[in-house]
Scaffold this motif. Sequence first.
Motif, PDB file in Angstrom:
ATOM      1  N   THR A  35      32.101 -11.223  31.486  1.00 20.36           N
ATOM      2  CA  THR A  35      31.199 -10.079  31.482  1.00 20.36           C
ATOM      3  C   THR A  35      29.891 -10.381  30.761  1.00 20.36           C
ATOM      4  OG1 THR A  35      32.296  -9.257  29.494  1.00 20.36           O
ATOM      5  CG2 THR A  35      33.093  -8.429  31.608  1.00 20.36           C
ATOM      6  N   ILE A  36      29.878 -11.421  29.935  1.00 16.30           N
ATOM      7  CA  ILE A  36      28.678 -11.750  29.174  1.00 16.30           C
ATOM      8  C   ILE A  36      28.056 -13.011  29.752  1.00 16.30           C
ATOM      9  CG2 ILE A  36      27.752 -12.321  26.905  1.00 16.30           C
ATOM     10  CD1 ILE A  36      30.153 -10.887  25.694  1.00 16.30           C
ATOM     11  N   PRO A  37      26.827 -12.954  30.247  1.00 18.69           N
ATOM     12  CA  PRO A  37      26.185 -14.154  30.794  1.00 18.69           C
ATOM     13  C   PRO A  37      25.787 -15.098  29.668  1.00 18.69           C
ATOM     14  CG  PRO A  37      24.656 -12.327  30.784  1.00 18.69           C
ATOM     15  CD  PRO A  37      25.977 -11.765  30.358  1.00 18.69           C
ATOM     16  N   PRO A  38      25.456 -16.350  30.007  1.00 20.92           N
ATOM     17  CA  PRO A  38      24.992 -17.286  28.972  1.00 20.92           C
ATOM     18  C   PRO A  38      23.734 -16.769  28.286  1.00 20.92           C
ATOM     19  CG  PRO A  38      25.504 -18.432  31.012  1.00 20.92           C
ATOM     20  CD  PRO A  38      25.532 -16.973  31.327  1.00 20.92           C
ATOM     21  N   GLU A  39      23.432 -17.389  27.164  1.00 19.15           N
ATOM     22  CA  GLU A  39      22.257 -16.977  26.393  1.00 19.15           C
ATOM     23  C   GLU A  39      20.983 -17.145  27.211  1.00 19.15           C
ATOM     24  OE1 GLU A  39      19.896 -18.250  22.274  1.00 19.15           O
ATOM     25  OE2 GLU A  39      21.779 -19.221  22.848  1.00 19.15           O
ATOM     26  N   ALA A  40      20.108 -16.169  27.098  1.00 15.19           N
ATOM     27  CA  ALA A  40      18.851 -16.208  27.842  1.00 15.19           C
ATOM     28  C   ALA A  40      17.991 -17.381  27.383  1.00 15.19           C
ATOM     29  CB  ALA A  40      18.096 -14.900  27.658  1.00 15.19           C
ATOM     30  N   ASN A  41      17.221 -17.927  28.300  1.00 19.16           N
ATOM     31  CA  ASN A  41      16.337 -19.040  27.982  1.00 19.16           C
ATOM     32  C   ASN A  41      15.153 -18.528  27.157  1.00 19.16           C
ATOM     33  OD1 ASN A  41      14.750 -21.389  27.970  1.00 19.16           O
ATOM     34  ND2 ASN A  41      15.439 -21.950  30.022  1.00 19.16           N
ATOM     35  N   MET A  86      27.628 -32.896  26.895  1.00 17.78           N
ATOM     36  CA  MET A  86      26.648 -31.979  27.474  1.00 17.78           C
ATOM     37  C   MET A  86      27.054 -31.712  28.919  1.00 17.78           C
ATOM     38  SD  MET A  86      22.500 -32.619  27.785  1.00 17.78           S
ATOM     39  CE  MET A  86      22.009 -31.917  26.207  1.00 17.78           C
ATOM     40  N   VAL A  87      26.710 -30.541  29.436  1.00 13.23           N
ATOM     41  CA  VAL A  87      27.071 -30.141  30.796  1.00 13.23           C
ATOM     42  C   VAL A  87      25.850 -30.269  31.706  1.00 13.23           C
ATOM     43  CG1 VAL A  87      27.998 -28.308  32.252  1.00 13.23           C
ATOM     44  CG2 VAL A  87      28.766 -28.518  29.875  1.00 13.23           C
ATOM     45  N   TYR A  88      25.963 -31.100  32.726  1.00 15.07           N
ATOM     46  CA  TYR A  88      24.856 -31.329  33.668  1.00 15.07           C
ATOM     47  C   TYR A  88      25.071 -30.493  34.926  1.00 15.07           C
ATOM     48  CZ  TYR A  88      21.754 -33.823  36.924  1.00 15.07           C
ATOM     49  OH  TYR A  88      20.792 -34.153  37.845  1.00 15.07           O
ATOM     50  N   PHE A  89      24.001 -29.897  35.440  1.00 17.94           N
ATOM     51  CA  PHE A  89      24.084 -29.130  36.686  1.00 17.94           C
ATOM     52  C   PHE A  89      22.684 -28.893  37.234  1.00 17.94           C
ATOM     53  CE2 PHE A  89      24.191 -26.162  33.052  1.00 17.94           C
ATOM     54  CZ  PHE A  89      23.054 -25.404  33.295  1.00 17.94           C
ATOM     55  N   ASN A  90      22.615 -28.496  38.498  1.00 16.71           N
ATOM     56  CA  ASN A  90      21.365 -28.004  39.073  1.00 16.71           C
ATOM     57  C   ASN A  90      21.498 -26.497  39.297  1.00 16.71           C
ATOM     58  OD1 ASN A  90      22.823 -27.641  41.523  1.00 16.71           O
ATOM     59  ND2 ASN A  90      22.272 -29.691  42.207  1.00 16.71           N
ATOM     60  N   TRP A  91      20.475 -25.881  39.826  1.00 12.86           N
ATOM     61  CA  TRP A  91      20.464 -24.429  39.969  1.00 12.86           C
ATOM     62  C   TRP A  91      21.577 -23.958  40.899  1.00 12.86           C
ATOM     63  CZ3 TRP A  91      15.703 -21.598  38.422  1.00 12.86           C
ATOM     64  CH2 TRP A  91      15.866 -20.204  38.503  1.00 12.86           C
ATOM     65  N   THR A  92      21.801 -24.682  41.988  1.00  8.17           N
ATOM     66  CA  THR A  92      22.842 -24.298  42.941  1.00  8.17           C
ATOM     67  C   THR A  92      24.221 -24.344  42.290  1.00  8.17           C
ATOM     68  OG1 THR A  92      21.548 -25.107  44.806  1.00  8.17           O
ATOM     69  CG2 THR A  92      23.919 -24.858  45.147  1.00  8.17           C
ATOM     70  N   SER A  98      29.284 -19.437  31.902  1.00 10.63           N
ATOM     71  CA  SER A  98      29.570 -18.801  30.618  1.00 10.63           C
ATOM     72  C   SER A  98      30.733 -19.462  29.892  1.00 10.63           C
ATOM     73  CB  SER A  98      29.877 -17.313  30.831  1.00 10.63           C
ATOM     74  OG  SER A  98      28.757 -16.642  31.365  1.00 10.63           O
ATOM     75  N   GLU A  99      31.666 -20.038  30.629  1.00 17.93           N
ATOM     76  CA  GLU A  99      32.836 -20.658  30.018  1.00 17.93           C
ATOM     77  C   GLU A  99      32.509 -22.025  29.403  1.00 17.93           C
ATOM     78  OE1 GLU A  99      35.866 -18.739  33.319  1.00 17.93           O
ATOM     79  OE2 GLU A  99      36.228 -20.758  32.585  1.00 17.93           O
ATOM     80  N   LEU A 100      31.322 -22.524  29.647  1.00 16.86           N
ATOM     81  CA  LEU A 100      30.933 -23.841  29.144  1.00 16.86           C
ATOM     82  C   LEU A 100      29.838 -23.744  28.089  1.00 16.86           C
ATOM     83  CD1 LEU A 100      30.805 -25.596  32.637  1.00 16.86           C
ATOM     84  CD2 LEU A 100      32.642 -25.755  30.944  1.00 16.86           C
ATOM     85  N   GLU A 101      29.543 -22.533  27.651  1.00 11.88           N
ATOM     86  CA  GLU A 101      28.394 -22.311  26.783  1.00 11.88           C
ATOM     87  C   GLU A 101      28.579 -22.881  25.376  1.00 11.88           C
ATOM     88  OE1 GLU A 101      25.271 -18.640  25.859  1.00 11.88           O
ATOM     89  OE2 GLU A 101      27.358 -18.216  26.373  1.00 11.88           O
ATOM     90  N   ASP A 102      29.786 -23.273  25.023  1.00 12.05           N
ATOM     91  CA  ASP A 102      29.994 -23.902  23.717  1.00 12.05           C
ATOM     92  C   ASP A 102      29.289 -25.246  23.620  1.00 12.05           C
ATOM     93  OD1 ASP A 102      31.553 -21.787  22.937  1.00 12.05           O
ATOM     94  OD2 ASP A 102      33.465 -22.804  23.344  1.00 12.05           O
TER      95      ASP A 102
END
Length: 340
Positions: free
Chosen positions: A109-115, A273-279, A288-292
Motif C-alpha cells: 500500500t505504500i509506494p517507494p520513497e519519492a525522488n 543494489m537493485v538495477y532496473f529500467n522504467w518498464t 516497494s519490497e526492495l526499498e531496503d
Amino acid sequence: MKHSVPDDEYTDDYEEYSEDYVYVEDDGDYAQPRTSGAVVFLGAAAAVCLVIFLLILAASFLLPSLKEARQDQEDPDAFLHGIRLEEESQLKENPIVAEEETEVTQETTIPPEANPFDQYDFQYNKQNYLYCLKQESYVGVDVSAFQHDIDWNQVKASGVDFAMLRLGYRGWGAKGTLVEDEYIQQNLAGTAAAGIPIGAYFFSQATTLDEVHEEIEFMLEILGDYQLDYPIVLDWEVANPTEGRVRNVTRRELTDMLRYFCDEMSARGFDPMVYFNWTQASRMIYLSELEDYPFWLALYQDRMTFPFRVEMWQYTSEGKVPGIEGDVDINVYIPDLRKQ
C-alpha cells in the motif's frame, strides 16, 4: 545366368536382343542385360533423395541442441544493445515521461520513497558528464567485454570517479551456462593500477533462487580478493523475449530473486543494489519490497523524471569517455546522505 542368342530364324528380333544384352565372344552367348541410362539416373536420384532425407532427419535432432548450445554461450548483452539504443532514441524524442505510467505495486500500500530530484537538478560539467546540483555526486562508467581494451589512466584523468565492472553473464539458452567476462581480469587489474574505485555486476538470466545462489558463488569466485568500494549488482534483464529462458519468469519470482540476492550479499559484507529500467519498475518487480536497498535506474535521458528515489542513474549508453573506444554507459551516483 546367361541367355542364348536367338536362332537365325528369329533375325527380326535380333536387334532388340542386341540392344539389351552384352555379347560374349568366346561362346557366342549374351550376358546379363545392360542397365539402361534411365534406370541408372533414377537409381542415382533415389540415392540422393535418401541422403537428403537422412540429413534433414539428422538436422531435426541436432539443430535444436546446437541452437541451445549457442544460446548458452552467447552474450545476452549483444541482443539488448540495439533495444537499449532504440529506447534511448525514443526517450530523447519525448524526454518527459508521465509519472502515472509507473504502476504502484498492488501487493503493497505504500509506494517507494519519492525522488527528491527533478529535471532541473542535474547538468553537465566541463568534462560533459552529468552531475547533481543539489548534493555531492560521482561520475561512473559500467563496462564489459564490449568495450575491449581500456586505458584506465585516461579514464581516470577525464574525470571519471568509479567503474562498475561486469564479472560475467549467464547464457540465455535452456541450460543457462555461466560465462566469465572475457575482459574482467584485465579490467580488475587495470582499475586497481589506475586507482579507480570499483563496483561489480553480473548479467543474470536466473529463473530460480538456486540459480541466483549459483550466480553469487560464480561472481565471488571471479572477484577473488579484489575489494569493492561501490555496490555489487544482479543485472537481471530479458535478453530475448520470445526464445530466452527468462521470458516466463513472473513478477513475484523476479522480486523474490532480487531480494534473495540483496539479502545474501548483504550478509556476506557487500553493498548490494537493485538495477532496473522504467518498464521493469512498472511491470516486472514489486519495487516497494526492495526499498531496503538502493536503486540503480537505467533511463537514457538527461532529465530526471522517475518518481522514486534512486542512488545511481545510468543516463546514457552512448557515452564518450577518453581511454574507451566506442560507446560506453555513463552513470551519476547520488548516494543517500542520510545513510552515511
